[in-house]
Design a protein around this motif. Structure first.
Motif, PDB file in Angstrom:
ATOM      1  N   LEU A  72       0.831  -1.212   0.000  1.00  0.00           N
ATOM      2  CA  LEU A  72       0.000   0.000   0.000  1.00  0.00           C
ATOM      3  C   LEU A  72       0.866   1.263   0.000  1.00  0.00           C
ATOM      4  CD1 LEU A  72      -2.738  -1.136   2.543  1.00  0.00           C
ATOM      5  CD2 LEU A  72      -3.139  -0.516   0.141  1.00  0.00           C
ATOM      6  N   ALA A  73       1.967   1.228   0.745  1.00  0.00           N
ATOM      7  CA  ALA A  73       2.865   2.390   0.778  1.00  0.00           C
ATOM      8  C   ALA A  73       3.445   2.656  -0.611  1.00  0.00           C
ATOM      9  CB  ALA A  73       3.983   2.161   1.794  1.00  0.00           C
ATOM     10  N   TYR A  74       3.880   1.609  -1.296  1.00  0.00           N
ATOM     11  CA  TYR A  74       4.398   1.789  -2.659  1.00  0.00           C
ATOM     12  C   TYR A  74       3.306   2.234  -3.621  1.00  0.00           C
ATOM     13  CZ  TYR A  74       9.099   0.196  -1.722  1.00  0.00           C
ATOM     14  OH  TYR A  74      10.380   0.110  -1.255  1.00  0.00           O
ATOM     15  N   GLU A  75       2.099   1.718  -3.438  1.00  0.00           N
ATOM     16  CA  GLU A  75       0.998   2.108  -4.325  1.00  0.00           C
ATOM     17  C   GLU A  75       0.669   3.593  -4.183  1.00  0.00           C
ATOM     18  OE1 GLU A  75      -1.154  -2.277  -4.545  1.00  0.00           O
ATOM     19  OE2 GLU A  75      -2.060  -0.710  -3.310  1.00  0.00           O
ATOM     20  N   ILE A  76       0.591   4.087  -2.948  1.00  0.00           N
ATOM     21  CA  ILE A  76       0.234   5.501  -2.784  1.00  0.00           C
ATOM     22  C   ILE A  76       1.389   6.407  -3.201  1.00  0.00           C
ATOM     23  CG2 ILE A  76       0.835   5.783  -0.338  1.00  0.00           C
ATOM     24  CD1 ILE A  76      -1.958   7.405  -0.298  1.00  0.00           C
ATOM     25  N   PHE A  77       2.621   6.008  -2.907  1.00  0.00           N
ATOM     26  CA  PHE A  77       3.793   6.777  -3.326  1.00  0.00           C
ATOM     27  C   PHE A  77       3.829   6.833  -4.856  1.00  0.00           C
ATOM     28  CE2 PHE A  77       8.672   6.442  -3.786  1.00  0.00           C
ATOM     29  CZ  PHE A  77       8.834   7.813  -3.844  1.00  0.00           C
ATOM     30  N   GLY A  78       3.668   5.682  -5.504  1.00  0.00           N
ATOM     31  CA  GLY A  78       3.685   5.632  -6.969  1.00  0.00           C
ATOM     32  C   GLY A  78       2.554   6.420  -7.590  1.00  0.00           C
ATOM     33  N   THR A  79       1.381   6.365  -6.977  1.00  0.00           N
ATOM     34  CA  THR A  79       0.223   7.115  -7.482  1.00  0.00           C
ATOM     35  C   THR A  79       0.493   8.615  -7.428  1.00  0.00           C
ATOM     36  OG1 THR A  79      -1.328   5.392  -6.846  1.00  0.00           O
ATOM     37  CG2 THR A  79      -2.227   7.619  -7.070  1.00  0.00           C
ATOM     38  N   GLU A  80       1.032   9.083  -6.314  1.00  0.00           N
ATOM     39  CA  GLU A  80       1.292  10.515  -6.196  1.00  0.00           C
ATOM     40  C   GLU A  80       2.419  10.964  -7.119  1.00  0.00           C
ATOM     41  OE1 GLU A  80       1.811  14.117  -2.984  1.00  0.00           O
ATOM     42  OE2 GLU A  80       2.215  12.070  -2.311  1.00  0.00           O
ATOM     43  N   VAL A  81       3.469  10.165  -7.235  1.00  0.00           N
ATOM     44  CA  VAL A  81       4.565  10.513  -8.140  1.00  0.00           C
ATOM     45  C   VAL A  81       4.033  10.662  -9.562  1.00  0.00           C
ATOM     46  CG1 VAL A  81       6.718   9.700  -9.185  1.00  0.00           C
ATOM     47  CG2 VAL A  81       6.374   9.448  -6.752  1.00  0.00           C
ATOM     48  N   ALA A  82       3.069   9.818  -9.933  1.00  0.00           N
ATOM     49  CA  ALA A  82       2.496   9.851 -11.280  1.00  0.00           C
ATOM     50  C   ALA A  82       1.441  10.948 -11.448  1.00  0.00           C
ATOM     51  CB  ALA A  82       1.894   8.490 -11.616  1.00  0.00           C
ATOM     52  N   GLY A  84      -1.198  11.542  -9.051  1.00  0.00           N
ATOM     53  CA  GLY A  84      -2.427  11.278  -8.310  1.00  0.00           C
ATOM     54  C   GLY A  84      -2.383  11.856  -6.906  1.00  0.00           C
ATOM     55  N   VAL A  85      -3.307  11.408  -6.081  1.00  0.00           N
ATOM     56  CA  VAL A  85      -3.442  11.900  -4.713  1.00  0.00           C
ATOM     57  C   VAL A  85      -2.536  11.105  -3.785  1.00  0.00           C
ATOM     58  CG1 VAL A  85      -5.078  12.197  -2.799  1.00  0.00           C
ATOM     59  CG2 VAL A  85      -5.811  12.601  -5.156  1.00  0.00           C
ATOM     60  N   GLY A  86      -1.900  11.812  -2.857  1.00  0.00           N
ATOM     61  CA  GLY A  86      -1.014  11.174  -1.893  1.00  0.00           C
ATOM     62  C   GLY A  86      -1.656  11.054  -0.526  1.00  0.00           C
ATOM     63  N   MET A  87      -0.832  10.950   0.492  1.00  0.00           N
ATOM     64  CA  MET A  87      -1.305  10.810   1.872  1.00  0.00           C
ATOM     65  C   MET A  87      -1.911  12.106   2.389  1.00  0.00           C
ATOM     66  SD  MET A  87       1.710   8.814   3.886  1.00  0.00           S
ATOM     67  CE  MET A  87       2.322   7.260   3.316  1.00  0.00           C
ATOM     68  N   LYS A  88      -2.880  11.933   3.256  1.00  0.00           N
ATOM     69  CA  LYS A  88      -3.460  13.083   3.942  1.00  0.00           C
ATOM     70  C   LYS A  88      -2.664  13.315   5.223  1.00  0.00           C
ATOM     71  CE  LYS A  88      -8.067  12.543   2.159  1.00  0.00           C
ATOM     72  NZ  LYS A  88      -8.794  11.325   1.931  1.00  0.00           N
ATOM     73  N   PRO A  89      -2.541  14.578   5.652  1.00  0.00           N
ATOM     74  CA  PRO A  89      -1.783  14.865   6.878  1.00  0.00           C
ATOM     75  C   PRO A  89      -2.445  14.265   8.112  1.00  0.00           C
ATOM     76  CG  PRO A  89      -2.570  16.897   5.823  1.00  0.00           C
ATOM     77  CD  PRO A  89      -3.067  15.762   5.013  1.00  0.00           C
ATOM     78  N   MET A  90      -1.622  13.783   9.021  1.00  0.00           N
ATOM     79  CA  MET A  90      -2.120  13.255  10.295  1.00  0.00           C
ATOM     80  C   MET A  90      -1.779  14.186  11.450  1.00  0.00           C
ATOM     81  SD  MET A  90      -1.603   9.125  10.023  1.00  0.00           S
ATOM     82  CE  MET A  90      -2.287   8.844  11.643  1.00  0.00           C
ATOM     83  N   VAL A  91      -0.937  15.174  11.183  1.00  0.00           N
ATOM     84  CA  VAL A  91      -0.560  16.146  12.208  1.00  0.00           C
ATOM     85  C   VAL A  91      -0.638  17.542  11.578  1.00  0.00           C
ATOM     86  CG1 VAL A  91       0.902  14.534  13.496  1.00  0.00           C
ATOM     87  CG2 VAL A  91       1.912  15.924  11.699  1.00  0.00           C
ATOM     88  N   PRO A  92      -0.772  18.586  12.401  1.00  0.00           N
ATOM     89  CA  PRO A  92      -0.827  19.952  11.865  1.00  0.00           C
ATOM     90  C   PRO A  92       0.450  20.319  11.100  1.00  0.00           C
ATOM     91  CG  PRO A  92      -1.452  19.908  14.187  1.00  0.00           C
ATOM     92  CD  PRO A  92      -0.927  18.551  13.853  1.00  0.00           C
ATOM     93  N   ALA A  93       0.341  21.286  10.211  1.00  0.00           N
ATOM     94  CA  ALA A  93       1.460  21.704   9.353  1.00  0.00           C
ATOM     95  C   ALA A  93       2.690  22.103  10.169  1.00  0.00           C
ATOM     96  CB  ALA A  93       1.032  22.845   8.439  1.00  0.00           C
ATOM     97  N   ALA A  94       2.500  22.826  11.271  1.00  0.00           N
ATOM     98  CA  ALA A  94       3.645  23.251  12.080  1.00  0.00           C
ATOM     99  C   ALA A  94       4.403  22.041  12.639  1.00  0.00           C
ATOM    100  CB  ALA A  94       3.177  24.147  13.224  1.00  0.00           C
ATOM    101  N   ARG A  95       3.661  21.032  13.054  1.00  0.00           N
ATOM    102  CA  ARG A  95       4.321  19.826  13.576  1.00  0.00           C
ATOM    103  C   ARG A  95       5.007  19.061  12.445  1.00  0.00           C
ATOM    104  NH1 ARG A  95       2.037  14.946  17.204  1.00  0.00           N
ATOM    105  NH2 ARG A  95       4.080  14.200  17.839  1.00  0.00           N
ATOM    106  N   GLN A  96       4.408  19.055  11.257  1.00  0.00           N
ATOM    107  CA  GLN A  96       5.055  18.415  10.105  1.00  0.00           C
ATOM    108  C   GLN A  96       6.426  19.038   9.848  1.00  0.00           C
ATOM    109  OE1 GLN A  96       2.308  18.856   6.850  1.00  0.00           O
ATOM    110  NE2 GLN A  96       1.253  16.936   7.324  1.00  0.00           N
TER     111      GLN A  96
END
Length: 196
Positions: A72-82, A84-96
């Motif tokens: 799943l990690a490779y699928e989402i990474f590959g999708t976004e590189v191509a 598509g949509v990537g991961m949604k944030p799990m923490v606020p931008a400042a913490r990122q």
């Protein structure tokens, strides 16, 4: 799985050149990535069938779920590189930003994740498929597609950024290096199923 491709990528030598702004770091990163996925697949193939769907510890994932998670990690990474949509944030931008600047370098340097963060929703295994051969083929296909997309993006969109649930946006090269660490991290977990 990848030895024949270690010296060439899509007909191009994997060596640093004056045209490669990352110099010698990129070849090592590509080779390390290939080694990590080769090691992971080797470990997964060695998990006995009776252990495949059994949790590694109480409340932990089974080897089948570990493999699904990595796929799943490779699928989402590959999708976004191509594109598509990537991961949604799990923490606020400042913490990122803090995690990207102060934690990520340590992960990339040591090859280890600190603590036990919760897996992002997009890469949590469902356990829907536990047939070993099906899962391993899914992983191989995801890795191959991801690598093709990554190489194309690096040539055509070298400044492309990829989203990560905890670290915010990452460069293509840092994302590949993080995938290498991630794959090795989950490979270490498979060892206990082999030795059980």
């Amino acid at each position: 799985m990848y030895p024949e491709a270690l010296m060439m990528v899509e007909g191009e030598p994997i060596v640093g050149s004056s045209a490669d702004r990352e110099g010698a770091r990129l070849p090592r990163a590509v080779l390390a990535h290939r080694e990590s996925i080769g090691e992971f697949l080797s470990l997964a193939e060695r998990v006995p069938p009776v252990q495949w769907a059994v949790p590694l510890q109480l409340g932990k994932w089974s080897p089948a779920q570990e493999v699904e998670h990595v796929a799943l990690a490779y699928e989402i990474f590959g999708t976004e590189v191509a594109g598509g949509v990537g991961m949604k944030p799990m923490v606020p931008a400042a913490r990122q930003h803090l995690l990207r600047w102060f934690v990520l370098p340590g992960i990339l340097f040591t090859g280890k994740f600190p603590g036990r963060p919760r897996a992002p929703r997009e890469v949590r295994p469902t356990g829907a498929t536990v047939v070993k051969e099906v899962q391993l083929e899914r992983l191989r296909a995801a890795v191959d597609a991801c690598e093709r997309s990554w190489r194309l993006a690096r040539r055509e969109r070298p400044r492309q950024r990829l989203s990560h649930a905890y670290f915010g946006t990452l460069s293509l090269d840092d994302a590949l290096r993080l995938m290498t660490v991630h794959t090795r991290h989950h490979g270490r977990k498979l060892v206990s199923a082999i030795t059980a």
